[in-house]
Scaffold this active site. Structure first.
Site, PDB file in Angstrom:
ATOM      1  N   GLY A  75       0.808  -1.220   0.000  1.00 35.15           N
ATOM      2  CA  GLY A  75       0.000   0.000   0.000  1.00 35.15           C
ATOM      3  C   GLY A  75       0.835   1.260   0.000  1.00 35.15           C
ATOM      4  N   SER A  76       1.729   1.381  -0.976  1.00 38.30           N
ATOM      5  CA  SER A  76       2.744   2.432  -0.904  1.00 38.30           C
ATOM      6  C   SER A  76       2.740   3.414  -2.069  1.00 38.30           C
ATOM      7  CB  SER A  76       4.128   1.795  -0.786  1.00 38.30           C
ATOM      8  OG  SER A  76       4.298   0.755  -1.731  1.00 38.30           O
ATOM      9  N   THR A  77       1.603   3.569  -2.730  1.00 39.10           N
ATOM     10  CA  THR A  77       1.546   4.541  -3.824  1.00 39.10           C
ATOM     11  C   THR A  77       1.207   5.944  -3.335  1.00 39.10           C
ATOM     12  OG1 THR A  77      -0.768   3.982  -4.261  1.00 39.10           O
ATOM     13  CG2 THR A  77       0.911   2.790  -5.525  1.00 39.10           C
ATOM     14  N   GLY A  89       0.479   8.385   0.719  1.00 35.36           N
ATOM     15  CA  GLY A  89       0.413   8.396   2.171  1.00 35.36           C
ATOM     16  C   GLY A  89       1.685   7.949   2.864  1.00 35.36           C
ATOM     17  N   ILE A  90       1.510   7.292   4.012  1.00 33.73           N
ATOM     18  CA  ILE A  90       2.641   6.847   4.814  1.00 33.73           C
ATOM     19  C   ILE A  90       3.528   5.876   4.038  1.00 33.73           C
ATOM     20  CG2 ILE A  90       3.276   5.480   6.860  1.00 33.73           C
ATOM     21  CD1 ILE A  90       0.812   6.662   8.266  1.00 33.73           C
ATOM     22  N   GLY A  91       2.925   4.995   3.268  1.00 29.12           N
ATOM     23  CA  GLY A  91       3.701   4.028   2.497  1.00 29.12           C
ATOM     24  C   GLY A  91       4.616   4.689   1.481  1.00 29.12           C
ATOM     25  N   SER A 108      -2.244   1.796  14.379  1.00 28.13           N
ATOM     26  CA  SER A 108      -2.869   3.117  14.489  1.00 28.13           C
ATOM     27  C   SER A 108      -3.223   3.391  15.943  1.00 28.13           C
ATOM     28  CB  SER A 108      -4.151   3.157  13.649  1.00 28.13           C
ATOM     29  OG  SER A 108      -4.954   4.275  13.974  1.00 28.13           O
ATOM     30  N   TYR A 150     -12.406  -1.080  12.000  1.00 31.83           N
ATOM     31  CA  TYR A 150     -11.040  -0.678  11.663  1.00 31.83           C
ATOM     32  C   TYR A 150     -10.140  -0.779  12.894  1.00 31.83           C
ATOM     33  CZ  TYR A 150      -7.213   2.589  10.555  1.00 31.83           C
ATOM     34  OH  TYR A 150      -5.977   3.179  10.381  1.00 31.83           O
TER      35      TYR A 150
END
Length: 264
Positions: free
Chosen positions: A14-16, A18-20, A141, A154
């Protein structure tokens, strides 16, 4: 400070954005080879273009795949071979009241947020143990302990990640492999930016006013009293992924601006 990551390869789910994405940048700055991941070819290619423009001499590649699709998960795992670092970052959330959250929403969030890390770790950890070096990181989180009423499903997944991370760390006893979690607080990702913009427009306020009000009325326990930058979270992840963090194992490191309280 040299984090000694020049000869390492990292896979970040999930790195496209945000944090990633920020973690990919932070690791590339340290000389790490990086494999990014996203659900669509478009998102992966866009992210790769940005990274290659910024780091033309670095080794950067991408894997397209949706961790919510079991067939695609198999394809993702088949493309991951000799990596030194795995950052379990992929995650989704569906804000909703407890009474209106359907079973499918609970299962979907568990499948993507939790089982992605389980499957990646099951695939990679034996190889790390065999070569006696590796880093596995789970991006949890503050919701793991704060548990907002509209994010119950979540929050459950983020709590589960802490338990799994600690349990996996027990399997690394006496080795140079570590498994840790990071616990970010409210972070200024693209989603948070959109939230601030929408509320600002709706209430005829500036984004700065909305942010200030959020921490005065919602996230009142925050000592930071602002959204953390994605880079601030990424820096901690990158350090924990490095050889310099060899004595940190089985830990849950807070990057929450003090919002969850406590002395541990």
């Amino acid at each position: 400070m040299d984090l000694q990551l020049q000869d390492k390869t990292a896979f970040i789910s999930g790195s496209t954005k945000g944090i990633g994405f920020a973690t990919a940048i932070a690791m590339l700055k340290e000389g790490t080879s990086v494999i990014i991941n996203g659900r669509t070819s478009e998102s992966v290619n866009t992210a790769l273009l940005k990274l290659r423009e910024k780091f033309p001499e670095k080794k950067i590649s991408g894997i397209v795949g949706d961790f919510g699709n079991k067939n695609q998960v198999t394809s993702i795992l088949d493309q991951i071979h000799n990596v030194d670092i795995v950052v379990n970052n992929v995650g989704i959330y569906r804000p909703n009241s407890f009474f209106e959250t359907k079973d499918e929403e609970w299962y979907e969030q568990f499948e993507i947020n939790v089982m992605s890390g389980v499957r990646l770790s099951r695939h990679i950890l034996p190889k790390m143990l065999e070569k006696n070096w590796g880093r596995i990181l789970f991006v949890s989180s503050e919701c793991a302990t704060l548990v907002p009423p509209d994010l119950m499903a979540y929050s459950m997944t983020k709590t589960a990640m802490l338990s799994i991370s600690r349990s996996l760390a027990e399997l690394t006893k006496g080795t140079n492999v570590t498994v840790n979690s990071v616990v970010p607080g409210s972070t200024l990702s693209e989603g948070a930016e959109s939230f601030l913009e929408e509320v600002a427009q709706k209430e005829d306020k500036t984004k700065e006013e909305v942010e200030t009000n959020f921490f005065k009325t919602v996230r009142t326990n925050s000592l930071l009293q602002r959204f953390a930058k994605v880079e601030e979270v990424a820096h901690t992840i990158t350090y924990l992924a490095s050889p310099l963090a060899s004595a940190t194992n089985g830990a849950a490191i807070k990057i929450d601006g003090g919002s969850s309280g406590g002395i541990l």
